[in-house]
Design an enzyme around this catalytic site. Structure first.
Site, PDB file in Angstrom:
ATOM      1  N   HIS A  72       0.800  -1.242  -0.035  1.00  0.00           N
ATOM      2  CA  HIS A  72       0.084   0.070  -0.043  1.00  0.00           C
ATOM      3  C   HIS A  72       0.745   1.177   0.239  1.00  0.00           C
ATOM      4  CE1 HIS A  72      -4.178  -1.717   1.538  1.00  0.00           C
ATOM      5  NE2 HIS A  72      -3.458  -2.645   0.524  1.00  0.00           N
ATOM      6  N   TYR A 199      -9.308   5.059   7.816  1.00  0.00           N
ATOM      7  CA  TYR A 199      -9.381   5.529   9.147  1.00  0.00           C
ATOM      8  C   TYR A 199     -10.339   6.528   9.344  1.00  0.00           C
ATOM      9  CZ  TYR A 199      -4.963   2.995  10.421  1.00  0.00           C
ATOM     10  OH  TYR A 199      -3.897   1.971  10.714  1.00  0.00           O
ATOM     11  N   PRO A 292      -3.902  -0.184  19.070  1.00  0.00           N
ATOM     12  CA  PRO A 292      -3.562  -0.812  17.779  1.00  0.00           C
ATOM     13  C   PRO A 292      -3.747   0.352  16.565  1.00  0.00           C
ATOM     14  CG  PRO A 292      -5.780  -1.455  18.420  1.00  0.00           C
ATOM     15  CD  PRO A 292      -5.123  -0.835  19.683  1.00  0.00           C
ATOM     16  N   LYS A 296       1.302  -0.555  15.089  1.00  0.00           N
ATOM     17  CA  LYS A 296       2.803  -0.554  15.581  1.00  0.00           C
ATOM     18  C   LYS A 296       3.281  -1.932  16.254  1.00  0.00           C
ATOM     19  CE  LYS A 296       4.185   2.713  13.610  1.00  0.00           C
ATOM     20  NZ  LYS A 296       4.373   2.091  12.398  1.00  0.00           N
ATOM     21  N   TYR A 382       4.095   6.078  10.688  1.00  0.00           N
ATOM     22  CA  TYR A 382       3.317   5.103  10.201  1.00  0.00           C
ATOM     23  C   TYR A 382       3.981   3.963   9.204  1.00  0.00           C
ATOM     24  CZ  TYR A 382      -1.010   2.467   9.163  1.00  0.00           C
ATOM     25  OH  TYR A 382      -2.252   1.506   8.831  1.00  0.00           O
TER      26      TYR A 382
HETATM   27  C1  PHB Z   1      -5.662  -4.726  11.278  1.00  0.00           C
HETATM   28  O1  PHB Z   1      -5.664  -4.817   9.836  1.00  0.00           O
HETATM   29  O2  PHB Z   1      -5.750  -5.655  11.950  1.00  0.00           O
HETATM   30  C2  PHB Z   1      -4.999  -3.346  11.374  1.00  0.00           C
HETATM   31  C3  PHB Z   1      -4.674  -2.507  10.430  1.00  0.00           C
HETATM   32  C4  PHB Z   1      -4.278  -1.249  10.836  1.00  0.00           C
HETATM   33  C5  PHB Z   1      -4.508  -0.942  12.429  1.00  0.00           C
HETATM   34  C6  PHB Z   1      -4.796  -1.942  13.466  1.00  0.00           C
HETATM   35  C7  PHB Z   1      -5.003  -3.091  13.027  1.00  0.00           C
HETATM   36  O3  PHB Z   1      -4.250   0.391  12.583  1.00  0.00           O
END
Ligand code: PHB
Length: 389
Positions: A72, A199, A292, A296, A382
């Protein structure tokens, strides 16, 4: 049993450590309380930083990752009426890769099998002893129900925040922040409705659209801490996701599908220092937990191990303690960077009852979207700072 490095925990940190040590000519044995099936099925993170991918490739673990991982360029950041793509490639020249922790664990398991790695699964009552000597050891009840003992030159705790290793550290400093919300996470057998992760800030609460493959979606909803998973029916989950992710806005639609897994994840930040006392070292969740939101946790565990493996090889093979002595301070610099970033992403995106916080969050989101300086800070953290930061 006797080995050079006794590793407690066969999650990604412990398996990767044994793999890197082996490549450096250092022998290890791993003990793990769970079964191999449990460890390999445990659904966790899904995003690998560039440095994590580079390290796995360099360690000979990149074959399936390169074939199946989905690269990505960035993420979509959203709030009502706005969806903004933060392009990490343009901003910092780095990408992230969607590849589940379950897959990393399976790849590591296969590589360790091929190398004849000894891993004792389903042990109980693990305890570490004599860590202030250069003959530490681990005791446990083996899978056959008999007490056993593993003697080593070094013990490494890769046993998570509930394991015994961090508790064996005398007088640690501990920092913790518990957030008043959790994530309700689902896996669904449906193609993702987005090319890259979304997000989303929403007055009802945060939502995240992630994925595991072209046919499996992973989605999350902010829910109050203490939420029982049974209170969320599948229909209620898809309805909340549609609202928070903006179904119907600007022609975007969310396609629901059969939910195959559903669970509630508590959110907290936690750091325990130092990461070393005598001959006991900590790596990964044993020493630090991040919420989460910044993806990280797994990457930080990999970064710890990337430092620790050469440090232990130098200590045990070359009798050079320099890197091992520096390990805790060096690793903690990245730990605190990621702790801050995860806290920042979390507090920017999760709604609270406080209208002042709401205005700060929206201002922060507008700034990240409108300012190259703002977006670059997010992108750099990130996509992941290079190892050695
Ligand atoms: C996930 O795909 O489980 C996932 C992706 C991004 C995050 C947290 C979890 O910030």
């Amino acid at each position: 049993m006797r080995t050079q490095v006794a590793i407690v925990g066969a999650g990604p940190a412990g398996l990767l450590l044994s793999h890197l040590l082996d490549r450096a000519g250092v022998e290890s044995v791993i003990v793990e309380t769970r079964s191999r099936e449990y460890v390999e099925a445990r659904i966790r993170a899904g995003i690998l930083e560039q440095s994590t991918v580079d390290l796995l490739r360099a360690a000979g673990l990149g074959e399936r990752l390169d074939r199946e991982g989905d690269v990505h360029r960035g993420i979509h950041l959203q709030w009502p009426g706005h969806r903004h793509h933060v392009d990490f490639v343009d901003l910092v020249g780095r990408t992230v890769t969607v590849y589940g922790q379950t897959e990393v664990t399976k790849d590591l398991g296969r590589a360790r099998d091929a190398a004849g790695q000894q891993i004792v699964y389903e042990v109980a009552d693990t305890a570490v002893h004599d860590i202030e000597t250069d003959r530490p050891y681990v005791t446990f009840i083996g899978p056959d129900g008999r007490p056993d003992r593993l003697d080593a030159d070094v013990v490494v705790g890769c046993d998570g925040s509930f394991g015994p290793c961090r508790r064996a550290m005398p007088d640690p400093s501990v920092w913790e922040r518990v957030y008043p919300y959790s994530w309700l996470g689902i896996l669904a057998d449906v193609a993702p409705s987005t090319d890259e992760l979304i997000y989303a800030w929403h007055p009802d609460g945060f939502a995240l659209h992630s994925m595991r493959s072209s046919t499996v979606s992973r989605l999350y909803l902010q829910v109050p801490a203490g939420t029982e998973v049974e209170t969320w029916s599948d229909d209620r989950i898809w309805e909340a996701l549609a609202t928070r992710l903006g179904h119907g806005e600007n022609g975007w639609t969310l396609t629901p599908g059969p939910i195959t897994e559903k669970s509630v994840l508590p959110m907290r930040s936690f750091v325990q220092e130092p990461l070393r006392h005598g001959r006991l070292f900590l790596a990964g969740d044993a020493a630090h937990i991040v919420p989460p939101t910044g993806a990280k946790g797994l990457n930080l565990a990999v970064a710890d191990v990337a430092l620790l493996a050469p440090a232990l090889a130098a200590l045990l093979r070359d009798k050079n303690p320099e890197l091992a002595d520096a390990y805790s301070d060096t690793a903690l610099r990245r730990v605190w960077r990621c702790t801050h970033f995860s806290w920042w992403m979390t507090t920017m995106l999760h709604t609270s009852a406080d209208p002042f916080d709401t205005q700060l969050q929206l201002s922060q989101l507008r700034w990240v979207a409108a300012s190259t300086a703002g977006a670059t800070g997010l992108a750099e953290n990130y996509a992941g700072l290079p190892f050695g930061y």
